[in-house]
Design an enzyme around this catalytic site. Structure first.
Site, PDB file in Angstrom:
ATOM      1  N   LYS A 207      68.467 -11.875  11.306  1.00 25.55           N
ATOM      2  CA  LYS A 207      68.236 -10.803  11.690  1.00 25.55           C
ATOM      3  C   LYS A 207      69.412  -9.543  11.954  1.00 25.55           C
ATOM      4  O   LYS A 207      69.647  -8.463  12.100  1.00 25.55           O
ATOM      5  CB  LYS A 207      67.761 -11.085  13.070  1.00 25.55           C
ATOM      6  CG  LYS A 207      65.997 -11.059  13.289  1.00 25.55           C
ATOM      7  CD  LYS A 207      65.198 -11.311  15.241  1.00 25.55           C
ATOM      8  CE  LYS A 207      63.925 -11.888  14.468  1.00 25.55           C
ATOM      9  NZ  LYS A 207      63.650 -11.391  16.396  1.00 25.55           N
TER      10      LYS A 207
ATOM     11  N   ASP B 259      60.953  -5.792  17.920  1.00 25.73           N
ATOM     12  CA  ASP B 259      60.798  -6.781  18.779  1.00 25.73           C
ATOM     13  C   ASP B 259      60.350  -5.662  19.961  1.00 25.73           C
ATOM     14  O   ASP B 259      59.317  -6.030  20.865  1.00 25.73           O
ATOM     15  CB  ASP B 259      61.693  -7.318  19.109  1.00 25.73           C
ATOM     16  CG  ASP B 259      61.679  -8.881  17.773  1.00 25.73           C
ATOM     17  OD1 ASP B 259      60.036  -9.019  17.863  1.00 25.73           O
ATOM     18  OD2 ASP B 259      62.880  -8.577  17.660  1.00 25.73           O
TER      19      ASP B 259
ATOM     20  N   GLY C 239      51.797 -11.828  25.667  1.00 27.57           N
ATOM     21  CA  GLY C 239      52.280 -11.873  24.500  1.00 27.57           C
ATOM     22  C   GLY C 239      51.886 -12.283  23.756  1.00 27.57           C
ATOM     23  O   GLY C 239      52.171 -11.320  22.624  1.00 27.57           O
TER      24      GLY C 239
HETATM   25  P1  NDP Z   1      66.261 -17.458  22.564  1.00 26.23           P
HETATM   26  O1  NDP Z   1      66.560 -18.588  21.909  1.00 26.23           O
HETATM   27  O2  NDP Z   1      66.932 -16.088  21.594  1.00 26.23           O
HETATM   28  O3  NDP Z   1      66.244 -17.112  24.058  1.00 26.23           O
HETATM   29  C1  NDP Z   1      66.061 -17.840  24.403  1.00 26.23           C
HETATM   30  C2  NDP Z   1      65.724 -17.192  26.244  1.00 26.23           C
HETATM   31  O4  NDP Z   1      65.181 -18.081  27.368  1.00 26.23           O
HETATM   32  C3  NDP Z   1      67.776 -17.385  27.314  1.00 26.23           C
HETATM   33  O5  NDP Z   1      67.312 -15.869  27.358  1.00 26.23           O
HETATM   34  C4  NDP Z   1      67.645 -18.425  27.780  1.00 26.23           C
HETATM   35  O6  NDP Z   1      68.645 -19.352  28.559  1.00 26.23           O
HETATM   36  C5  NDP Z   1      66.059 -18.916  28.150  1.00 26.23           C
HETATM   37  N1  NDP Z   1      66.127 -20.222  28.379  1.00 26.23           N
HETATM   38  C6  NDP Z   1      65.276 -21.020  27.955  1.00 26.23           C
HETATM   39  N2  NDP Z   1      64.526 -22.464  27.967  1.00 26.23           N
HETATM   40  C7  NDP Z   1      64.938 -22.138  29.605  1.00 26.23           C
HETATM   41  C8  NDP Z   1      65.104 -22.661  31.132  1.00 26.23           C
HETATM   42  N3  NDP Z   1      64.384 -24.249  30.300  1.00 26.23           N
HETATM   43  N4  NDP Z   1      65.465 -22.167  31.507  1.00 26.23           N
HETATM   44  C9  NDP Z   1      65.765 -21.237  31.895  1.00 26.23           C
HETATM   45  N5  NDP Z   1      66.145 -20.212  30.586  1.00 26.23           N
HETATM   46  C10 NDP Z   1      65.776 -21.196  29.265  1.00 26.23           C
HETATM   47  O7  NDP Z   1      64.320 -16.669  21.958  1.00 26.23           O
HETATM   48  P2  NDP Z   1      64.245 -15.393  21.782  1.00 26.23           P
HETATM   49  O8  NDP Z   1      63.986 -14.303  23.144  1.00 26.23           O
HETATM   50  O9  NDP Z   1      64.290 -15.796  20.184  1.00 26.23           O
HETATM   51  O10 NDP Z   1      62.358 -16.008  22.395  1.00 26.23           O
HETATM   52  C11 NDP Z   1      61.800 -15.860  23.283  1.00 26.23           C
HETATM   53  C12 NDP Z   1      60.463 -16.496  23.767  1.00 26.23           C
HETATM   54  O11 NDP Z   1      60.292 -15.176  23.279  1.00 26.23           O
HETATM   55  C13 NDP Z   1      60.359 -17.552  22.942  1.00 26.23           C
HETATM   56  O12 NDP Z   1      59.278 -17.730  23.302  1.00 26.23           O
HETATM   57  C14 NDP Z   1      59.130 -16.573  21.654  1.00 26.23           C
HETATM   58  O13 NDP Z   1      58.358 -17.354  21.045  1.00 26.23           O
HETATM   59  C15 NDP Z   1      59.096 -15.360  22.410  1.00 26.23           C
HETATM   60  N6  NDP Z   1      58.604 -14.263  21.095  1.00 26.23           N
HETATM   61  C16 NDP Z   1      57.806 -13.306  22.075  1.00 26.23           C
HETATM   62  C17 NDP Z   1      57.401 -12.214  20.550  1.00 26.23           C
HETATM   63  C18 NDP Z   1      56.341 -11.611  21.568  1.00 26.23           C
HETATM   64  O14 NDP Z   1      55.979 -10.497  19.929  1.00 26.23           O
HETATM   65  N7  NDP Z   1      55.285 -11.984  21.317  1.00 26.23           N
HETATM   66  C19 NDP Z   1      58.815 -11.217  20.407  1.00 26.23           C
HETATM   67  C20 NDP Z   1      59.645 -12.295  20.438  1.00 26.23           C
HETATM   68  C21 NDP Z   1      59.897 -13.776  20.605  1.00 26.23           C
HETATM   69  P3  NDP Z   1      69.769 -18.984  28.320  1.00 26.23           P
HETATM   70  O15 NDP Z   1      70.931 -18.061  27.595  1.00 26.23           O
HETATM   71  O16 NDP Z   1      70.822 -19.665  29.402  1.00 26.23           O
HETATM   72  O17 NDP Z   1      69.614 -20.068  27.224  1.00 26.23           O
END
Ligand code: NDP
Length: 284
Positions: free
Chosen positions: A73, A109, A249
């Site tokens: 990306k 997105d 979502g």
């Molecule tokens: P990233 O890995 O870039 O970010 C994940 C985020 O979730 C971070 O902010 C992370 O926090 C947080 N996180 C994960 N686990 C925990 C936890 N146990 N407690 C607190 N915070 C947590 O992932 P993406 O942003 O790419 O994706 C996030 C979600 O969005 C996924 O489920 C993905 O499938 C979904 N998605 C859906 C789309 C749609 O069209 N519906 C499109 C794109 C994504 P920290 O920074 O602290 O690690």
């Protein structure tokens, strides 16, 4: 659309790594078929070290565009001719569109999310709480900022990632944004209009609980989840039990596909056909 004797398909691709069985292929191709377009959407496995030649190949073969997912990306940007407004702010591209002889990087997105949200509420001048600061949350926050949201509170576990996003919203969009480092159950402040889970909490985990004081959700709040599998997350169930309007979502994922097809073909595809084929491909 080319139609020369044994007609030539227009091509759109998806460049990813390790995404065999990408369910969006079925969704996009179902839309092409439904609208009688002689187009194909092709999933291509591209290693990071081959990304430049893959983009050159798409150019040489006249692709109308392509999606790209992790890990491409950000790296794809150097191989393109320009960026759309939100992709430029985010510094990330997930959808490339051929305009004339140029390949332009867009980010669908956040646009997909906004399309879902706008079917329920206009984000202009609203106050938003957004859980997460990863790729999805960043894309959503930037589109909300561009759409005139009044204030965004980013609630994130890691301070550094949260601070980076808040800095971007303030510096590049001049937005009122603040960071709350997520520590224990978060109580959504009264007066919040929109509450969004932009984290991966709940993905493939129907019982997973967002650290949130559910009682702080009020019926006038609109609640949205980026998680698409399961479609009904625990967060959305809790919100519905508090009589909030809930947005799933899966709609965001479908809308991303819709925005991409609009960019590539200029048509408005049928959302119901796409949602049905996506859900079937995902076994939902
Ligand atoms: P990233 O890995 O870039 O970010 C994940 C985020 O979730 C971070 O902010 C992370 O926090 C947080 N996180 C994960 N686990 C925990 C936890 N146990 N407690 C607190 N915070 C947590 O992932 P993406 O942003 O790419 O994706 C996030 C979600 O969005 C996924 O489920 C993905 O499938 C979904 N998605 C859906 C789309 C749609 O069209 N519906 C499109 C794109 C994504 P920290 O920074 O602290 O690690």
């Amino acid at each position: 659309m080319s139609d020369q004797g044994n007609f030539l398909h227009e091509l759109v691709g998806s460049m990813s790594q390790g995404a065999a069985g990408n369910p969006t292929v079925a969704m996009i191709e179902a839309a092409f078929a439904h609208h009688g377009l002689h187009w194909r959407y092709v999933n291509m496995e591209v290693l990071p070290e081959h990304l430049g030649v893959a983009v050159d190949g798409a150019r040489a073969m006249g692709f109308r565009g392509f999606n790209c997912s992790l890990p491409h990306k950000v790296a794809v940007i150097q191989h393109l001719d320009g960026l759309g407004a939100s992709a430029a702010v985010m510094g990330a591209v997930n959808c490339v569109v051929r305009r004339g002889d140029k390949l332009i990087g867009e980010n669908t997105d956040g646009k997909g999310f906004l399309k879902s949200l706008e079917s329920v509420i206009t984000p202009k001048e609203k106050s938003v709480v957004l859980f997460g600061a990863g790729g999805a949350a960043r894309a959503i926050a930037v589109e909300l900022g561009l759409a005139g949201t009044k204030r965004i509170t980013i609630v994130n576990r890691s301070q550094s990632r949260g601070a980076e996003l808040v800095g971007l919203l303030r510096d590049k969009l001049n937005l009122t944004a603040e960071l709350v480092v997520w520590n224990g159950d978060y109580a959504v402040p009264a007066g919040t209009d929109i509450v969004i889970n932009g984290t991966s909490i709940g993905l493939y985990a129907p019982e997973a609980r967002l650290p949130l004081d559910v009682q702080s959700l009020q019926p006038e709040m609109v609640v949205a989840d980026v998680v698409f599998n399961p479609v009904r997350t625990r967060f959305l169930d809790d919100a519905a039990a508090r009589r909030c309007r809930a947005i799933d979502g899966l709609g965001m994922l479908v809308n991303q596909g819709i925005v991409g097809i609009q960019y590539w073909t200029g048509i408005d595809p049928d959302a119901a056909v796409m949602r049905q084929s996506l859900a079937a491909a995902m076994g939902l």
